[in-house]
Scaffold this motif. Structure first.
Motif, mmCIF file in Angstrom:
data_model
loop_
_atom_site.group_PDB
_atom_site.id
_atom_site.type_symbol
_atom_site.label_atom_id
_atom_site.label_comp_id
_atom_site.label_asym_id
_atom_site.label_seq_id
_atom_site.Cartn_x
_atom_site.Cartn_y
_atom_site.Cartn_z
ATOM 1 N N THR A 118 31.369 55.012 62.576
ATOM 2 C CA THR A 118 32.749 54.771 62.156
ATOM 3 C C THR A 118 32.750 54.493 60.663
ATOM 4 O O THR A 118 31.764 54.008 60.105
ATOM 5 C CB THR A 118 33.364 53.592 62.928
ATOM 6 O OG1 THR A 118 32.549 52.419 62.748
ATOM 7 C CG2 THR A 118 33.483 53.912 64.409
ATOM 8 N N ASP B 217 35.538 54.144 56.862
ATOM 9 C CA ASP B 217 36.863 54.015 56.247
ATOM 10 C C ASP B 217 37.192 55.340 55.569
ATOM 11 O O ASP B 217 36.645 55.655 54.514
ATOM 12 C CB ASP B 217 36.876 52.886 55.226
ATOM 13 C CG ASP B 217 38.267 52.627 54.650
ATOM 14 O OD1 ASP B 217 39.134 53.517 54.778
ATOM 15 O OD2 ASP B 217 38.476 51.549 54.056
ATOM 16 N N ARG C 230 37.822 48.785 68.684
ATOM 17 C CA ARG C 230 37.728 48.653 67.232
ATOM 18 C C ARG C 230 39.092 48.421 66.585
ATOM 19 O O ARG C 230 39.185 48.194 65.376
ATOM 20 C CB ARG C 230 37.095 49.905 66.627
ATOM 21 C CG ARG C 230 35.662 50.161 67.087
ATOM 22 C CD ARG C 230 34.685 49.237 66.388
ATOM 23 N NE ARG C 230 34.609 49.545 64.966
ATOM 24 C CZ ARG C 230 34.295 48.678 64.011
ATOM 25 N NH1 ARG C 230 34.025 47.429 64.330
ATOM 26 N NH2 ARG C 230 34.224 49.047 62.753
ATOM 27 N N CYS D 166 37.298 53.183 70.171
ATOM 28 C CA CYS D 166 37.757 53.137 68.775
ATOM 29 C C CYS D 166 39.177 52.590 68.673
ATOM 30 O O CYS D 166 39.493 51.784 67.788
ATOM 31 C CB CYS D 166 37.697 54.531 68.150
ATOM 32 S SG CYS D 166 36.031 55.134 67.798
ATOM 33 N N GLY E 24 45.281 51.143 59.450
ATOM 34 C CA GLY E 24 44.647 51.262 60.755
ATOM 35 C C GLY E 24 43.839 52.530 60.952
ATOM 36 O O GLY E 24 43.386 52.812 62.068
ATOM 37 N N ASP E 25 43.637 53.309 59.890
ATOM 38 C CA ASP E 25 42.814 54.518 60.000
ATOM 39 C C ASP E 25 41.348 54.142 60.231
ATOM 40 O O ASP E 25 40.830 53.206 59.613
ATOM 41 C CB ASP E 25 42.908 55.351 58.726
ATOM 42 C CG ASP E 25 44.134 56.245 58.710
ATOM 43 O OD1 ASP E 25 44.835 56.328 59.729
ATOM 44 O OD2 ASP E 25 44.395 56.864 57.652
ATOM 45 N N LEU E 26 40.675 54.911 61.103
ATOM 46 C CA LEU E 26 39.249 54.725 61.351
ATOM 47 C C LEU E 26 38.611 56.103 61.505
ATOM 48 O O LEU E 26 38.990 56.874 62.386
ATOM 49 C CB LEU E 26 39.019 53.907 62.624
ATOM 50 C CG LEU E 26 37.547 53.618 62.969
ATOM 51 C CD1 LEU E 26 36.957 52.611 61.987
ATOM 52 C CD2 LEU E 26 37.412 53.111 64.402
ATOM 53 N N ALA F 50 41.623 50.500 66.066
ATOM 54 C CA ALA F 50 42.168 51.565 65.218
ATOM 55 C C ALA F 50 43.587 51.924 65.650
ATOM 56 O O ALA F 50 43.900 51.938 66.845
ATOM 57 C CB ALA F 50 41.290 52.803 65.277
ATOM 58 N N ILE G 59 42.588 57.526 64.667
ATOM 59 C CA ILE G 59 41.212 57.966 64.449
ATOM 60 C C ILE G 59 41.240 59.253 63.636
ATOM 61 O O ILE G 59 42.061 60.145 63.887
ATOM 62 C CB ILE G 59 40.477 58.226 65.780
ATOM 63 C CG1 ILE G 59 40.588 57.013 66.702
ATOM 64 C CG2 ILE G 59 39.019 58.562 65.537
ATOM 65 C CD1 ILE G 59 40.025 57.259 68.092
#
Length: 785
Positions: free
Chosen positions: A76, A78, A128, A124, A93-95, A130, A133
């Motif tokens: 993962t 940024d 996580r 994800c 919130g982008d992953l 996100a 994604i």
């Protein structure tokens, strides 16, 4: 084992380069991992790579375990920091995610890779945290592209990433929680869940109450007292076989307050389900709906029903603000909160041409941001009209950012075209997709129209569907675009011919308002349409007669109210005063209660900012605008109306007398007699706006309708006292206190021809009337005709 029918249970631990390097070297060496471009790496090289991942502040490595055994490697990252600038417009919130599944050992497990993809995406999004994604697989990796699609990923575009041996053409793709939930591998979310039975019945009742009220107001229906209870009425159809019953109250201007809960339908003595489409079919003859247009009207009504179900479902889930919560909201939030549409029309959200995805992306009540598409048009095949004091450079400075202008010019030059020979025209994204690429394909092929791609600014659609508020650059002009969908009796185009004179018309009215101190006392100014553009080089402009295709490539730019607000002021379209939230609470009522004023004082202040300046415009200048709820933006301070902006001028204003006009403004002249002049107030203000507001305040117990109309008369009395020479207008033939006026009907127009309600070139002769209506502010002794 078949894993396609149940989710895969995976746990994830952080990457340990020392412990995992040998395992991952074996996985990366397999031919199936060729798109990772490490099949020839040595164990030491793989270890170095993993050490870099583990030490990075913006990347993380994870081992996915099934039953304690490693099954998948996930990275993962940024994307805002690790993807090249300009590749992706980042969102909170982008992953980013890369995925490598362990090579098979032993007997293959059918559906394993698919199940792994679903499990990783869920982890994800939920493990996580996100919101979206981001992946960028090699476009040649068709197997992964198929898995991505099954998990809900949407390909944004193909991009060039890396360089040298590591260069690839990547399918930049994203997947939100909603995307995944609705996908093959998601939780099985139903995209039509908003069309449930319970919500549907509630919306049917709301629309039935409005339909019965408005059709009765327009005298297409004549409810008869039922006799079963006070306020009980019935409407019969099909030779008495069908009976609709309800309870209601009738207020001034034949305004019906129908109780939705009370509505019942009986057929052959048996109670049936409720459906607003049944009402139209039952009463088709009384409504004057031609058989050849019935299905189109029913489709517009069905679309209205669907939109109302969507917003109500969202509201019941806590996703929409209450009226009280809107008391501190700005223009953009209030605009997105509106759900009613036009207060008089029943089929008010037709939007024929939009699909479900279009609705969720572009409907004003969704409040989503979008980017306009832009096209360059040859100067000699179109026009750019500019208002006073505006040259082309200052227009471009307001309409586009420096980066947008630079990129658009570079794209033209890359095609061997000189940017000096082109104008820039914004397009609604739906219009670009459905019309530019098909309807104007020949123009694109000739290079007369050059697609430039989407702009950089995020914009929010307003209640008029095709007008956008710039959310990236607060204070930038509104943009109004052509939109070839059918909505509420019209194809929503823009005429390039009309656009040519639009800035001059706006300047003329703005100058008139600025030079008259009465408007300043009322706090009223004009939001000018400062620039307009249109393309006329297509074949449709060479046909013998006019056609809708001539109105598909045009746009205008209108001043934003935001820079014009004073300290402590908010702004919102006047349509908000007629809004009720999902709990049934009115926004007007919330404003009044929060203002600390009595309802009578609050309404009086509002009428001084709305009715009085419109009456003055008519009586002192023989000039009218179209002052419905979407065309007036109110200025509010301490929850009290302190002024207003007039907008949407170019297409919907008229000068009704002989006053001198500049040549390029002459087309707005429409000579009519005094009684017809007065209809601009009676029909558009009294019947179109104030009737509905008085009904809301009466129903809420804040201000009785009789007292409301008494305040309307009082404000007109104040105006006459201040301007006794203008009480009957500059020609002496306008009487706003007459005993009655012609009852102009909107739904009758739409039901007669739902494809084109009126001839825009001769609107007055297209109108339909239903006798005369008593004037609720008639002076004592006035004759009721």
């Amino acid at each position: 084992m078949d894993l396609t029918t149940r989710p895969l249970d995976l746990s994830f631990r952080p990457l340990d380069p020392a412990a995992d390097a040998t395992l991952l070297h074996r996985w990366l060496s397999m031919p199936s991992a060729r798109f990772w471009m490490m099949t020839e790496h040595t164990p030491a090289q793989v270890r170095t790579y993993l050490d870099q991942i583990a030490c990075s502040a913006h990347e993380q490595g994870w081992i996915g375990m099934r039953g304690g055994e490693p099954l998948v490697y996930v990275e993962t990252y940024d994307p805002a920091l690790l993807l090249p600038a300009g590749v992706l417009e980042p969102e909170p919130g982008d992953l980013g995610m890369h995925l490598l599944v362990a090579p098979p050992e032993g007997e293959p497990e059918h559906g394993l890779t698919t199940a792994v993809m679903g499990a990783v995406v869920r982890w994800c999004l939920h493990g996580r945290g996100a919101a979206r994604i981001v992946v960028e697989p090699d476009e040649r990796n068709t197997a992964v592209l198929a898995k991505n699609a099954a998990a809900g990923f949407r390909v944004l575009r193909t991009v060039e990433l890396g360089s040298g041996a590591e260069a690839k053409r990547a399918a930049l793709s994203v997947c939100t929680r909603a995307d995944h939930a609705a996908s093959l591998l998601g939780e099985g979310a139903d995209p039509l869940a908003h069309l449930g039975a319970e919500v549907g019945e509630r919306v049917h009742r709301q629309l039935l109450a409005k339909a019965i009220a408005e059709f009765s107001h327009e005298r297409m229906l004549t409810p008869e007292p039922d006799g079963s209870a006070e306020g009980a009425y019935r409407i019969t159809a099909r030779d008495g076989a069908v009976r609709w019953t309800f309870t209601a109250r009738e207020l001034p201007l034949e305004h019906w307050l129908v109780d939705p809960v009370s509505i019942r339908r009986h057929e052959d003595g048996e109670e049936t389900r409720l459906d607003v489409l049944d009402l139209v079919l039952d009463l088709q003859e009384q409504l004057g709906l031609p058989e050849e247009l019935a299905s189109t009207y029913l489709e517009e009504l069905s679309s209205t029903f669907a939109a109302r179900c969507a917003t109500l479902t969202e509201a019941l889930g806590g996703g929409r603000p209450t009226s009280a919560e809107l008391l501190s909201a700005g223009l953009e939030e209030i605009e997105a909160a509106m759900t009613e549409g036009h207060p008089g029309f029943v089929a008010t959200n037709g939007r024929i041409g939009y699909g479900l995805a279009d609705y969720r992306t572009y409907a004003p009540e969704q409040g989503r941001r979008t980017r306009l598409q832009w096209v360059a048009l040859r100067r000699e095949l179109g026009h750019l009209a500019l208002g006073e004091g505006l040259d082309e450079q200052s227009h471009l400075d307001a309409a586009l950012s420096p980066e947008e202008r630079e990129v658009f010019a570079a794209r033209l030059r890359s095609r061997g075209l000189d940017p000096v020979g082109y104008h820039y025209l914004p397009l609604h994204p739906w219009q670009a997709d459905h019309r530019l690429a098909i309807t104007f394909a020949a123009d694109v092929a000739r290079g007369d129209l050059v697609p430039l791609g989407e702009g950089g600014a995020e914009l929010q659609p307003q209640q008029s569907l095709r007008t956008f508020l710039d959310r990236t650059r607060p204070g930038a002009p509104y943009v109004k675009t052509a939109l070839a969908i059918q909505n509420m009796g019209f194809l929503r185009g823009l005429s390039p011919a009309y656009m040519r004179d639009t800035p001059a018309i706006n300047d003329w009215l703005a100058r008139l308002v600025a030079e008259d101190a009465e408007f300043a006392r009322c706090g009223v100014t004009v939001l000018r349409e400062r620039a307009a553009i249109g393309y006329m080089g297509d074949a449709y402009h060479r046909t013998a007669s006019s056609n809708p295709h001539r109105k598909m490539l045009a746009a205008l730019w209108r001043e934003s109210p935001l820079p014009l607000l004073e300290d402590g002021e908010r702004a919102f379209t006047m349509a908000a005063l007629l809004h009720r939230d999902h709990e049934g609470r009115s926004y007007a009522g919330a404003l009044i209660l929060a203002s600390g004023l009595t309802p009578a004082d609050w309404v009086t202040g509002y009428l001084r900012a709305y009715l009085r300046p419109l009456a003055h415009l008519l009586l002192a200048h023989d000039t009218v605008v179209m002052p419905h709820g979407e065309n007036i933006i109110l200025r509010v301070r301490d929850q009290q109306v302190v002024g207003a902006f007039l907008k949407d001028i170019g297409e919907e204003m008229a000068v009704l007398g002989e006053r001198e006009l500049p040549r390029d403004v002459e087309r707005i002249r429409a000579l009519v007699g005094g009684e017809e002049k007065a209809l601009s107030i009676f029909t558009d203000v009294f019947d179109g706006v104030l009737r509905h507001l008085s009904g809301i305040l009466d129903a809420d117990g804040l201000l009785g309708a009789e007292e409301f109309w008494g305040l309307v008369g009082q404000v007109l009395d104040e105006y006459e006292a201040d301007h006794p020479d203008l009480a009957r207008g500059i020609g002496g033939d306008v009487d706003l206190r007459a005993g009655s006026f012609a009852h102009s009907c909107l739904n009758r127009l739409q039901l007669r021809n739902t494809l084109q309600m009126v001839d825009l070139g001769d609107q007055a002769s297209s109108l339909l009337y239903a006798g005369r209506m008593e004037n609720p502010v008639a002076r004592r002794g006035a004759v009721i005709a």
